[in-house]
Design an enzyme around this catalytic site. Sequence first.
Site, PDB file in Angstrom:
ATOM      1  N   MET A   1      -4.491   2.747  -2.954  1.00  0.00           N
ATOM      2  CA  MET A   1      -5.476   2.059  -3.943  1.00  0.00           C
ATOM      3  C   MET A   1      -6.187   0.730  -2.989  1.00  0.00           C
ATOM      4  SD  MET A   1      -4.130   2.468  -7.871  1.00  0.00           S
ATOM      5  CE  MET A   1      -3.043   1.314  -7.686  1.00  0.00           C
TER       6      MET A   1
ATOM      7  N   HIS B   1       1.300   0.547   3.933  1.00  0.00           N
ATOM      8  CA  HIS B   1       0.465   1.442   4.001  1.00  0.00           C
ATOM      9  C   HIS B   1       0.166   2.035   5.481  1.00  0.00           C
ATOM     10  CE1 HIS B   1      -1.344  -0.318   0.314  1.00  0.00           C
ATOM     11  NE2 HIS B   1      -1.152   0.698  -0.237  1.00  0.00           N
TER      12      HIS B   1
ATOM     13  N   LYS C   1       8.821   3.993  -1.823  1.00  0.00           N
ATOM     14  CA  LYS C   1       8.802   2.852  -2.692  1.00  0.00           C
ATOM     15  C   LYS C   1       8.462   3.168  -4.308  1.00  0.00           C
ATOM     16  CE  LYS C   1       6.645  -1.094  -4.355  1.00  0.00           C
ATOM     17  NZ  LYS C   1       5.589  -1.191  -4.646  1.00  0.00           N
ATOM     18  N   ASP C   2       7.594   4.058  -4.251  1.00  0.00           N
ATOM     19  CA  ASP C   2       7.166   4.605  -5.658  1.00  0.00           C
ATOM     20  C   ASP C   2       7.994   6.089  -5.563  1.00  0.00           C
ATOM     21  OD1 ASP C   2       4.703   2.909  -6.513  1.00  0.00           O
ATOM     22  OD2 ASP C   2       4.575   3.255  -4.231  1.00  0.00           O
TER      23      ASP C   2
ATOM     24  N   GLN D   1       7.077   8.595  -8.399  1.00  0.00           N
ATOM     25  CA  GLN D   1       5.673   8.948  -7.902  1.00  0.00           C
ATOM     26  C   GLN D   1       5.728  10.294  -7.136  1.00  0.00           C
ATOM     27  OE1 GLN D   1       1.866   6.681  -7.326  1.00  0.00           O
ATOM     28  NE2 GLN D   1       2.587   6.946  -4.893  1.00  0.00           N
TER      29      GLN D   1
ATOM     30  N   SER E   1       0.818  -4.360  -2.753  1.00  0.00           N
ATOM     31  CA  SER E   1      -0.542  -5.129  -2.980  1.00  0.00           C
ATOM     32  C   SER E   1      -0.369  -5.986  -4.234  1.00  0.00           C
ATOM     33  CB  SER E   1      -1.534  -4.083  -3.384  1.00  0.00           C
ATOM     34  OG  SER E   1      -1.668  -3.102  -2.502  1.00  0.00           O
TER      35      SER E   1
HETATM   36  P1  AMP Z   1      -0.878   2.123  -3.425  1.00  0.00           P
HETATM   37  O1  AMP Z   1      -2.032   1.625  -2.651  1.00  0.00           O
HETATM   38  O2  AMP Z   1       0.180   0.815  -4.053  1.00  0.00           O
HETATM   39  O3  AMP Z   1      -1.127   3.113  -4.608  1.00  0.00           O
HETATM   40  O4  AMP Z   1       0.235   2.910  -2.539  1.00  0.00           O
HETATM   41  C1  AMP Z   1      -0.464   3.978  -1.674  1.00  0.00           C
HETATM   42  C2  AMP Z   1       0.839   4.558  -0.927  1.00  0.00           C
HETATM   43  O5  AMP Z   1       1.500   3.580  -0.084  1.00  0.00           O
HETATM   44  C3  AMP Z   1       1.719   5.247  -1.786  1.00  0.00           C
HETATM   45  O6  AMP Z   1       2.384   6.403  -1.386  1.00  0.00           O
HETATM   46  C4  AMP Z   1       2.834   4.193  -1.918  1.00  0.00           C
HETATM   47  O7  AMP Z   1       4.380   4.721  -2.221  1.00  0.00           O
HETATM   48  C5  AMP Z   1       2.893   3.710  -0.680  1.00  0.00           C
HETATM   49  N1  AMP Z   1       3.483   2.301  -0.426  1.00  0.00           N
HETATM   50  C6  AMP Z   1       3.234   1.201  -1.244  1.00  0.00           C
HETATM   51  N2  AMP Z   1       3.874   0.118  -0.598  1.00  0.00           N
HETATM   52  C7  AMP Z   1       4.814   0.666   0.363  1.00  0.00           C
HETATM   53  C8  AMP Z   1       5.605   0.064   0.882  1.00  0.00           C
HETATM   54  N3  AMP Z   1       6.355  -1.187   0.749  1.00  0.00           N
HETATM   55  N4  AMP Z   1       6.427   0.730   2.185  1.00  0.00           N
HETATM   56  C9  AMP Z   1       5.991   2.250   2.204  1.00  0.00           C
HETATM   57  N5  AMP Z   1       5.196   2.705   1.384  1.00  0.00           N
HETATM   58  C10 AMP Z   1       4.576   2.036   0.454  1.00  0.00           C
END
Ligand code: AMP
Length: 285
Positions: free
Chosen positions: A30, A37, A149-150, A153, A186
């Site tokens: 996102m 990321h 982390k998710d 999901q 984020s």
């Molecule tokens: P988001 O932009 O938050 O939807 O995350 C996009 C992807 O990045 C998802 O697969 C999340 O699980 C991963 N992600 C977010 N934060 C982290 C983190 N701290 N470490 C590893 N992967 C992450």
Amino acid sequence: MRIIQNVKEMQNYAESLRKQGKRISFVPTMGYLHEGHVSLMKEAKRRGDQLIVSIYVNPVQFIAGEDFEKYPRDMARDEKIADAAGVDVIFSPAHAKMYPEQYQTYVTVEGVTRNLCGVSRPGHFRGVTTVCAKLFHIVKPHVAVFGKKDFQQLVAIRRMVDDLNMDIEIIGMPTARETDGLAMSSRNVYLKDGERESALSLSRSLVTARELYAQGERDADKILSRIRAYIEGHPYTRIDYAKICNTKTLEDVERLAGKEVLALAVMVGSTRLIDNYVFGEELTI
Ligand code: AMP
């Protein structure tokens, strides 16, 4: 690095890559990119010939009253980070093209989305699995990389891919953390000064859980009551859930017997933070 906003153009480009025999790796995000990321992108880069990253704040996964409007966005900054990470294509579609007026199709994964965030964010995972299914059809990846982390999901995406026979390899990557242990997100930009300190109660709880487990504690309630008291001892915190679940079913367990995950969701001020620890796995804090 190429930037594609048009759905059909992305599909045509993905198809041409496939015809050339190229392996497409994909990281859906996102945006408002951070080192977490980037770690996914580096792994994805290693696993394919062309790395495609989507940047799309998916309205369908936000429930009423959540932060869709104020979710941080900075495309210029994201482009620089993605370029430096070796991304070949950023796909950033417009809402009107992803969910046109007549839109009425959703993908729902049942069992594993019921507990944890499924309780406090009803409809959230339906939004996540729907957008990922759509993105998979647009980007046509051979491999897609997600963050642990998710955790819920990732379990839901794996379930969807298995259940719907999607021919995509799903990779889960460890959680990237700030030097003090806070899981990168984020949403961390929302944290105000005093809240930042309280936010550390999540990652420090994981360390406590790891220690208790190493000492032989296998009673879920005993571990959870220690952690709840610890988190509640910090100002600005309100626990949404603190649970120990089976890593496959995500149902609560009473005793730790094999593969379990400690999953936390805590409001710190008005920011909702999540973190987790799979017992027995490495924890880099
Ligand atoms: P988001 O932009 O938050 O939807 O995350 C996009 C992807 O990045 C998802 O697969 C999340 O699980 C991963 N992600 C977010 N934060 C982290 C983190 N701290 N470490 C590893 N992967 C992450």
